[in-house]
Write an enzyme that holds these catalytic residues in place. Structure first.
Site, PDB file in Angstrom:
ATOM      1  N   LYS A 151       0.826  -1.204   0.000  1.00  0.00           N
ATOM      2  CA  LYS A 151       0.000   0.000   0.000  1.00  0.00           C
ATOM      3  C   LYS A 151       0.870   1.267   0.000  1.00  0.00           C
ATOM      4  O   LYS A 151       0.621   2.180  -0.766  1.00  0.00           O
ATOM      5  CB  LYS A 151      -0.920   0.052   1.241  1.00  0.00           C
ATOM      6  CG  LYS A 151      -1.905  -1.096   1.331  1.00  0.00           C
ATOM      7  CD  LYS A 151      -2.906  -0.894   2.482  1.00  0.00           C
ATOM      8  CE  LYS A 151      -2.257  -0.830   3.857  1.00  0.00           C
ATOM      9  NZ  LYS A 151      -1.654  -2.109   4.294  1.00  0.00           N
ATOM     10  N   ARG A 169      -9.389   1.317   8.850  1.00  0.00           N
ATOM     11  CA  ARG A 169      -8.920  -0.020   9.188  1.00  0.00           C
ATOM     12  C   ARG A 169      -9.945  -0.785  10.024  1.00  0.00           C
ATOM     13  O   ARG A 169      -9.694  -1.934  10.383  1.00  0.00           O
ATOM     14  CB  ARG A 169      -7.646   0.120  10.007  1.00  0.00           C
ATOM     15  CG  ARG A 169      -6.386  -0.464   9.370  1.00  0.00           C
ATOM     16  CD  ARG A 169      -5.366  -0.437  10.462  1.00  0.00           C
ATOM     17  NE  ARG A 169      -4.062  -0.943  10.190  1.00  0.00           N
ATOM     18  CZ  ARG A 169      -3.114  -0.370   9.478  1.00  0.00           C
ATOM     19  NH1 ARG A 169      -3.350   0.724   8.819  1.00  0.00           N
ATOM     20  NH2 ARG A 169      -1.919  -0.921   9.416  1.00  0.00           N
ATOM     21  N   ARG A 185      11.742  -6.207   5.091  1.00  0.00           N
ATOM     22  CA  ARG A 185      11.507  -4.797   4.763  1.00  0.00           C
ATOM     23  C   ARG A 185      12.429  -3.877   5.566  1.00  0.00           C
ATOM     24  O   ARG A 185      12.624  -4.056   6.756  1.00  0.00           O
ATOM     25  CB  ARG A 185      10.055  -4.425   5.055  1.00  0.00           C
ATOM     26  CG  ARG A 185       9.786  -2.931   4.838  1.00  0.00           C
ATOM     27  CD  ARG A 185       8.325  -2.620   4.708  1.00  0.00           C
ATOM     28  NE  ARG A 185       7.642  -2.606   5.990  1.00  0.00           N
ATOM     29  CZ  ARG A 185       6.347  -2.297   6.118  1.00  0.00           C
ATOM     30  NH1 ARG A 185       5.615  -2.032   5.052  1.00  0.00           N
ATOM     31  NH2 ARG A 185       5.795  -2.296   7.300  1.00  0.00           N
ATOM     32  N   ARG A 232      11.606  -1.183  10.928  1.00  0.00           N
ATOM     33  CA  ARG A 232      10.579  -0.665  11.829  1.00  0.00           C
ATOM     34  C   ARG A 232      10.454  -1.559  13.051  1.00  0.00           C
ATOM     35  O   ARG A 232      10.573  -2.768  12.959  1.00  0.00           O
ATOM     36  CB  ARG A 232       9.233  -0.627  11.089  1.00  0.00           C
ATOM     37  CG  ARG A 232       8.960   0.692  10.438  1.00  0.00           C
ATOM     38  CD  ARG A 232       7.792   0.648   9.514  1.00  0.00           C
ATOM     39  NE  ARG A 232       6.609   0.001  10.087  1.00  0.00           N
ATOM     40  CZ  ARG A 232       5.435  -0.044   9.466  1.00  0.00           C
ATOM     41  NH1 ARG A 232       5.305   0.500   8.276  1.00  0.00           N
ATOM     42  NH2 ARG A 232       4.404  -0.633  10.022  1.00  0.00           N
ATOM     43  N   ARG A 288      -0.033  -8.585  13.639  1.00  0.00           N
ATOM     44  CA  ARG A 288      -0.655  -7.567  12.775  1.00  0.00           C
ATOM     45  C   ARG A 288      -1.507  -8.211  11.696  1.00  0.00           C
ATOM     46  O   ARG A 288      -2.556  -7.693  11.333  1.00  0.00           O
ATOM     47  CB  ARG A 288       0.427  -6.685  12.134  1.00  0.00           C
ATOM     48  CG  ARG A 288       0.956  -5.617  13.089  1.00  0.00           C
ATOM     49  CD  ARG A 288       2.322  -5.103  12.681  1.00  0.00           C
ATOM     50  NE  ARG A 288       2.359  -4.481  11.382  1.00  0.00           N
ATOM     51  CZ  ARG A 288       3.448  -4.434  10.618  1.00  0.00           C
ATOM     52  NH1 ARG A 288       4.590  -4.999  11.020  1.00  0.00           N
ATOM     53  NH2 ARG A 288       3.404  -3.844   9.452  1.00  0.00           N
TER      54      ARG A 288
HETATM   55  P1  ADP Z   1       1.163  -1.731   8.167  1.00  0.00           P
HETATM   56  O1  ADP Z   1       0.059  -1.439   7.168  1.00  0.00           O
HETATM   57  O2  ADP Z   1       2.418  -2.138   7.510  1.00  0.00           O
HETATM   58  O3  ADP Z   1       0.739  -2.628   9.293  1.00  0.00           O
HETATM   59  P2  ADP Z   1       1.119   1.048   9.087  1.00  0.00           P
HETATM   60  O4  ADP Z   1       2.340   1.842   8.935  1.00  0.00           O
HETATM   61  O5  ADP Z   1      -0.061   1.371   8.216  1.00  0.00           O
HETATM   62  O6  ADP Z   1       1.567  -0.449   8.943  1.00  0.00           O
HETATM   63  O7  ADP Z   1       0.599   1.116  10.613  1.00  0.00           O
HETATM   64  C1  ADP Z   1       1.448   0.828  11.689  1.00  0.00           C
HETATM   65  C2  ADP Z   1       0.656   0.804  12.992  1.00  0.00           C
HETATM   66  O8  ADP Z   1       0.006   2.072  13.195  1.00  0.00           O
HETATM   67  C3  ADP Z   1      -0.489  -0.214  13.039  1.00  0.00           C
HETATM   68  O9  ADP Z   1      -0.047  -1.496  13.430  1.00  0.00           O
HETATM   69  C4  ADP Z   1      -1.414   0.437  14.082  1.00  0.00           C
HETATM   70  O10 ADP Z   1      -0.938   0.272  15.413  1.00  0.00           O
HETATM   71  C5  ADP Z   1      -1.279   1.906  13.790  1.00  0.00           C
HETATM   72  N1  ADP Z   1      -2.307   2.359  12.810  1.00  0.00           N
HETATM   73  C6  ADP Z   1      -2.099   2.809  11.547  1.00  0.00           C
HETATM   74  N2  ADP Z   1      -3.259   3.134  10.947  1.00  0.00           N
HETATM   75  C7  ADP Z   1      -4.235   2.875  11.856  1.00  0.00           C
HETATM   76  C8  ADP Z   1      -5.657   2.968  11.842  1.00  0.00           C
HETATM   77  N3  ADP Z   1      -6.322   3.422  10.758  1.00  0.00           N
HETATM   78  N4  ADP Z   1      -6.341   2.600  12.960  1.00  0.00           N
HETATM   79  C9  ADP Z   1      -5.707   2.163  14.036  1.00  0.00           C
HETATM   80  N5  ADP Z   1      -4.377   2.030  14.129  1.00  0.00           N
HETATM   81  C10 ADP Z   1      -3.636   2.372  13.047  1.00  0.00           C
END
Ligand code: ADP
Ligand code: ZN
Length: 212
Positions: free
Chosen positions: A19, A91, A125, A158, A169
């Site tokens: 994404k 999400r 990654r 990360r 996750r």
């Molecule tokens: P990935 O899609 O690779 O899991 P992101 O960088 O999008 O990682 O998100 C990292 C973390 O940030 C998630 O595991 C969560 O804790 C938090 N996060 C990101 N976007 C949201 C969201 N829309 N709602 C709740 N938590 C979020």
């Protein structure tokens, strides 16, 4: 001129589906703002703002940050916007319902990737601390000590890209985010994209969906 007809775009899919990579490329080609909830949260954590301090423990465990915090954070950035690329938001169903009250959406690109491939990709990654590029040690043939191929910067992992956190996750995605696939399919906004193909091919498939 070939401009995209659809400019209010949501990217959906499990962690590691690509994404962020697709969103960055689209944002620069289409001149649309890229709103990554993860990047915004990591910046808040970095500066230890009140939001960052509250979000950090959820993020480190691979849990979702509470809806109320996220909804306000994103809503304030998209209200009145002509176009945007949402990456990582919504999400949960509650977030998707809140989004409906703030902006209308033209398309939801569902970038699909199976669990095994998610884990393989995320363990390899790395992110460049200087230019922000997302790199993959395995697919790019880089070793652990390599520096960023585009800028020579330092590549780092990360905190949540460790095996146990990645697996968690993915489970959180299955339980809380995957229901959005039928949510948006019912609203006739969903476009399925095979995320297992090379990044350029995924990009081409995305562009086809945006212009049709
Ligand atoms: P990935 O899609 O690779 O899991 P992101 O960088 O999008 O990682 O998100 C990292 C973390 O940030 C998630 O595991 C969560 O804790 C938090 N996060 C990101 N976007 C949201 C969201 N829309 N709602 C709740 N938590 C979020
Ligand atoms: Zn770099």
């Amino acid at each position: 001129m070939g401009g995209a007809a659809k400019t209010r775009i949501v990217l959906l899919g499990p962690p590691g589906a690509g994404k962020g990579t697709q969103a960055k490329r689209l944002a620069s080609e289409l001149g649309l703002p890229h709103l990554s909830s993860g990047d915004i949260l990591r910046a808040e954590v970095g500066r230890q703002s009140p939001l960052g301090i509250r979000a950090q423990s959820y993020m480190d465990r691979g849990e979702l940050v509470p809806d109320a915090l996220i909804i306000e954070m994103i809503a304030s950035r998209i209200e009145g916007a002509e176009g945007f690329i949402l990456d990582g938001f919504p999400r949960t169903v509650a977030q998707a319902e809140a989004l409906e009250g703030v902006a209308s959406i033209d398309v939801v690109l569902n970038i699909m990737l199976e669990r095994g491939e998610v884990i393989r990709r995320l363990t390899a990654r790395r992110v460049c601390s200087d230019c922000g590029a997302i790199r993959n040690l395995a697919s790019e043939g880089l070793d652990e000590s390599a520096s960023c191929p585009s800028c020579g910067g330092t590549l780092s992992q990360r905190d949540d890209d460790r095996q146990e956190v990645i697996e968690h996750r993915f489970d959180v995605y299955t339980e809380q985010t995957a229901p959005l696939v039928s949510f948006y399919r019912e609203r006739r906004l969903l476009a399925d994209i095979d995320g297992s193909r090379p990044s350029d091919e995924v990009h081409a498939a995305v562009l086809r969906e945006l212009t049709q």
